[in-house]
Design a protein around this motif. Structure first.
Motif, PDB file in Angstrom:
ATOM      1  N   MET A  95       0.835  -1.204   0.000  1.00  0.00           N
ATOM      2  CA  MET A  95       0.000   0.000   0.000  1.00  0.00           C
ATOM      3  C   MET A  95       0.868   1.251   0.000  1.00  0.00           C
ATOM      4  O   MET A  95       1.934   1.284   0.617  1.00  0.00           O
ATOM      5  CB  MET A  95      -0.913   0.026   1.227  1.00  0.00           C
ATOM      6  N   ARG A  96       0.408   2.269  -0.669  1.00  0.00           N
ATOM      7  CA  ARG A  96       1.053   3.577  -0.636  1.00  0.00           C
ATOM      8  C   ARG A  96       0.337   4.424   0.418  1.00  0.00           C
ATOM      9  O   ARG A  96      -0.893   4.455   0.462  1.00  0.00           O
ATOM     10  CB  ARG A  96       0.981   4.262  -2.004  1.00  0.00           C
ATOM     11  N   PHE A  97       1.101   5.099   1.234  1.00  0.00           N
ATOM     12  CA  PHE A  97       0.539   5.889   2.317  1.00  0.00           C
ATOM     13  C   PHE A  97       0.727   7.380   2.057  1.00  0.00           C
ATOM     14  O   PHE A  97       1.674   7.796   1.372  1.00  0.00           O
ATOM     15  CB  PHE A  97       1.213   5.533   3.648  1.00  0.00           C
ATOM     16  N   LEU A  98      -0.179   8.167   2.612  1.00  0.00           N
ATOM     17  CA  LEU A  98      -0.026   9.614   2.625  1.00  0.00           C
ATOM     18  C   LEU A  98       0.781   9.981   3.859  1.00  0.00           C
ATOM     19  O   LEU A  98       0.353   9.710   4.986  1.00  0.00           O
ATOM     20  CB  LEU A  98      -1.390  10.299   2.654  1.00  0.00           C
ATOM     21  N   VAL A  99       1.945  10.581   3.663  1.00  0.00           N
ATOM     22  CA  VAL A  99       2.843  10.939   4.756  1.00  0.00           C
ATOM     23  C   VAL A  99       2.935  12.460   4.816  1.00  0.00           C
ATOM     24  O   VAL A  99       3.137  13.120   3.791  1.00  0.00           O
ATOM     25  CB  VAL A  99       4.249  10.332   4.549  1.00  0.00           C
ATOM     26  N   THR A 100       2.798  13.025   6.002  1.00  0.00           N
ATOM     27  CA  THR A 100       2.795  14.482   6.115  1.00  0.00           C
ATOM     28  C   THR A 100       4.153  15.083   5.764  1.00  0.00           C
ATOM     29  O   THR A 100       5.200  14.464   5.968  1.00  0.00           O
ATOM     30  CB  THR A 100       2.409  14.929   7.532  1.00  0.00           C
ATOM     31  N   LYS A 101       4.089  16.281   5.252  1.00  0.00           N
ATOM     32  CA  LYS A 101       5.310  17.027   4.927  1.00  0.00           C
ATOM     33  C   LYS A 101       6.191  17.190   6.157  1.00  0.00           C
ATOM     34  O   LYS A 101       7.426  17.095   6.074  1.00  0.00           O
ATOM     35  CB  LYS A 101       4.914  18.401   4.377  1.00  0.00           C
ATOM     36  N   CYS A 116       9.464   3.355  -0.982  1.00  0.00           N
ATOM     37  CA  CYS A 116       8.167   2.673  -0.907  1.00  0.00           C
ATOM     38  C   CYS A 116       7.076   3.372  -1.707  1.00  0.00           C
ATOM     39  O   CYS A 116       5.915   2.951  -1.679  1.00  0.00           O
ATOM     40  CB  CYS A 116       7.738   2.529   0.545  1.00  0.00           C
ATOM     41  N   GLU A 117       7.421   4.452  -2.401  1.00  0.00           N
ATOM     42  CA  GLU A 117       6.509   5.177  -3.287  1.00  0.00           C
ATOM     43  C   GLU A 117       5.294   5.749  -2.537  1.00  0.00           C
ATOM     44  O   GLU A 117       4.180   5.766  -3.045  1.00  0.00           O
ATOM     45  CB  GLU A 117       6.046   4.298  -4.430  1.00  0.00           C
ATOM     46  N   HIS A 118       5.535   6.215  -1.322  1.00  0.00           N
ATOM     47  CA  HIS A 118       4.477   6.888  -0.578  1.00  0.00           C
ATOM     48  C   HIS A 118       4.291   8.312  -1.117  1.00  0.00           C
ATOM     49  O   HIS A 118       5.143   8.823  -1.859  1.00  0.00           O
ATOM     50  CB  HIS A 118       4.804   6.923   0.907  1.00  0.00           C
ATOM     51  N   VAL A 119       3.203   8.943  -0.713  1.00  0.00           N
ATOM     52  CA  VAL A 119       2.865  10.280  -1.183  1.00  0.00           C
ATOM     53  C   VAL A 119       3.052  11.259  -0.026  1.00  0.00           C
ATOM     54  O   VAL A 119       2.457  11.085   1.036  1.00  0.00           O
ATOM     55  CB  VAL A 119       1.414  10.344  -1.686  1.00  0.00           C
ATOM     56  N   VAL A 120       3.868  12.271  -0.242  1.00  0.00           N
ATOM     57  CA  VAL A 120       4.082  13.304   0.776  1.00  0.00           C
ATOM     58  C   VAL A 120       3.034  14.390   0.581  1.00  0.00           C
ATOM     59  O   VAL A 120       2.880  14.934  -0.514  1.00  0.00           O
ATOM     60  CB  VAL A 120       5.495  13.904   0.681  1.00  0.00           C
ATOM     61  N   VAL A 121       2.301  14.692   1.654  1.00  0.00           N
ATOM     62  CA  VAL A 121       1.206  15.653   1.556  1.00  0.00           C
ATOM     63  C   VAL A 121       1.443  16.841   2.479  1.00  0.00           C
ATOM     64  O   VAL A 121       1.787  16.678   3.643  1.00  0.00           O
ATOM     65  CB  VAL A 121      -0.152  14.979   1.871  1.00  0.00           C
ATOM     66  N   ASP A 122       1.259  18.012   1.933  1.00  0.00           N
ATOM     67  CA  ASP A 122       1.306  19.258   2.709  1.00  0.00           C
ATOM     68  C   ASP A 122      -0.114  19.520   3.194  1.00  0.00           C
ATOM     69  O   ASP A 122      -1.015  19.791   2.393  1.00  0.00           O
ATOM     70  CB  ASP A 122       1.802  20.402   1.825  1.00  0.00           C
ATOM     71  N   ARG A 123      -0.340  19.429   4.500  1.00  0.00           N
ATOM     72  CA  ARG A 123      -1.698  19.578   5.025  1.00  0.00           C
ATOM     73  C   ARG A 123      -2.235  20.991   4.868  1.00  0.00           C
ATOM     74  O   ARG A 123      -3.444  21.212   4.995  1.00  0.00           O
ATOM     75  CB  ARG A 123      -1.730  19.148   6.496  1.00  0.00           C
ATOM     76  N   ALA A 128      -1.241  19.020  -4.799  1.00  0.00           N
ATOM     77  CA  ALA A 128      -0.246  18.200  -5.499  1.00  0.00           C
ATOM     78  C   ALA A 128      -0.324  16.751  -5.047  1.00  0.00           C
ATOM     79  O   ALA A 128      -0.260  15.821  -5.875  1.00  0.00           O
ATOM     80  CB  ALA A 128       1.155  18.762  -5.257  1.00  0.00           C
ATOM     81  N   ALA A 129      -0.475  16.524  -3.751  1.00  0.00           N
ATOM     82  CA  ALA A 129      -0.570  15.168  -3.225  1.00  0.00           C
ATOM     83  C   ALA A 129      -1.849  14.490  -3.712  1.00  0.00           C
ATOM     84  O   ALA A 129      -1.852  13.288  -4.004  1.00  0.00           O
ATOM     85  CB  ALA A 129      -0.528  15.190  -1.705  1.00  0.00           C
ATOM     86  N   TYR A 130      -2.929  15.252  -3.823  1.00  0.00           N
ATOM     87  CA  TYR A 130      -4.188  14.697  -4.317  1.00  0.00           C
ATOM     88  C   TYR A 130      -4.018  14.201  -5.756  1.00  0.00           C
ATOM     89  O   TYR A 130      -4.412  13.084  -6.095  1.00  0.00           O
ATOM     90  CB  TYR A 130      -5.283  15.758  -4.248  1.00  0.00           C
ATOM     91  N   TYR A 142      -2.896   0.444  -4.352  1.00  0.00           N
ATOM     92  CA  TYR A 142      -3.791   0.617  -3.216  1.00  0.00           C
ATOM     93  C   TYR A 142      -3.250   1.806  -2.421  1.00  0.00           C
ATOM     94  O   TYR A 142      -2.080   1.824  -2.051  1.00  0.00           O
ATOM     95  CB  TYR A 142      -3.796  -0.613  -2.313  1.00  0.00           C
ATOM     96  N   LEU A 143      -4.104   2.768  -2.156  1.00  0.00           N
ATOM     97  CA  LEU A 143      -3.693   3.960  -1.416  1.00  0.00           C
ATOM     98  C   LEU A 143      -4.353   3.977  -0.049  1.00  0.00           C
ATOM     99  O   LEU A 143      -5.585   3.969   0.055  1.00  0.00           O
ATOM    100  CB  LEU A 143      -4.072   5.229  -2.189  1.00  0.00           C
ATOM    101  N   ALA A 144      -3.547   3.957   1.007  1.00  0.00           N
ATOM    102  CA  ALA A 144      -4.071   3.993   2.370  1.00  0.00           C
ATOM    103  C   ALA A 144      -4.372   5.437   2.764  1.00  0.00           C
ATOM    104  O   ALA A 144      -3.523   6.315   2.623  1.00  0.00           O
ATOM    105  CB  ALA A 144      -3.062   3.381   3.332  1.00  0.00           C
TER     106      ALA A 144
END
Length: 281
Positions: A95-101, A116-123, A128-130, A142-144
């Motif tokens: 699974m790919r996870f959304l990880v905070t900036k 692990c190809e996770h997505v870094v998200v700026d809250r 961009a993360a979306y 699969y995106l967690a």
């Protein structure tokens, strides 16, 4: 000492190439830790997981159009790990996870995100993360998602953000609801990780029925539907949890006779957290 030039200031570390063996190593470490601390994991609803995945040995073939949003309750800091172990054991999914900036500013966390190809998200600005998340879903990942957008202090499912529903609709994939109960007893806000908190502490998990949304859904209605499905899963987990809590137990919601934070007080603190996110990302 001379100050760095403008070009030097803009130099960023090269992004590391994805490495499935790093991901697999993390999964095996989690499985080993579960065994070492004798943590009983009790799942239900496994019949609701997707079927027809192409699995060979320890590898799931990532096929465009076969992705899914995995919506996970968030009462403790280890919920995501138990969800990943369940999905990997049943479907061999990474699974790919959304990880905070904020978290990804740490060099090791950033390296893991790359491998692990996770997505870094700026809250504070998640556009961009979306877009990256929708692209991964369309590609078959699969995106967690932790749609409560933070740890619930009341140990009841809070009002959800709409991102899970919107991403699923745009990518044309289902939502898999996973409710997790018991992992918050190990580590959550105000309660740190310790040997006694982990040792033989049961974790109860329930996979709800997959939710499929239309291309142009009623986002608010579908998000409420997801919240209700996750809460129903939590209620089922509590009802079948193999430990009887003492009266006023800190890890039980007030609606169940516990002493967890009340919903109204939680809303006030959640609002303060959102203001902090605008700074920390």
């Amino acid at each position: 000492m001379s100050e760095p030039s403008h070009s030097q200031e803009l130099t960023l570390p090269a992004k590391r190439s994805p490495n499935k063996y790093v991901y697999r190593g993390i999964v095996f470490t989690g499985l080993a830790a579960r065994g070492l601390f004798r943590v009983p994991v009790i799942p239900s609803g496994l019949e609701n997981l997707p079927t027809g995945e192409q699995i060979r040995g320890l590898d799931r073939k990532v096929v465009p159009g076969k992705g899914a949003v995995v919506a996970i309750t968030h009462f403790g800091y280890l919920d995501f790990a138990f969800a990943e172990l369940l999905i990997w054991r049943k479907l061999k999914v990474h699974m790919r996870f959304l990880v905070t900036k904020k978290a990804a500013k740490k060099p090791f966390v950033k390296a893991v995100c790359d491998w692990c190809e996770h997505v870094v998200v700026d809250r504070a600005d998640g556009a961009a993360a979306y877009a990256e998340s929708v692209e991964k879903l369309r590609g078959g990942d699969y995106l967690a998602v932790l749609p409560e957008a933070g740890v619930s202090r009341s140990f009841s499912v809070r009002e959800l953000k709409t991102g899970a529903v919107r991403m699923a609709a745009e990518a044309g994939v289902p939502i898999i609801p996973i409710s997790i109960w018991g992992a918050h007893r190990m580590k959550t806000r105000g309660h740190g990780l310790s040997l006694s908190s982990v040792w033989k502490t049961p974790v109860r998990m329930h996979v709800g029925e997959m939710i499929r949304v239309d291309e142009n859904p009623d986002v608010a209605a579908e998000t409420l539907r997801l919240q209700e499905e996750l809460q129903a899963g939590i209620d089922h987990c509590i009802d079948t949890y193999p430990v009887t809590p003492s009266p006023g137990a800190w890890w039980m919601p007030r609606s169940r006779g516990g002493s967890a934070m009340g919903v109204e007080e939680q809303r006030v603190l959640d609002a303060a957290d959102r203001e902090k996110y605008k700074i920390t990302g």
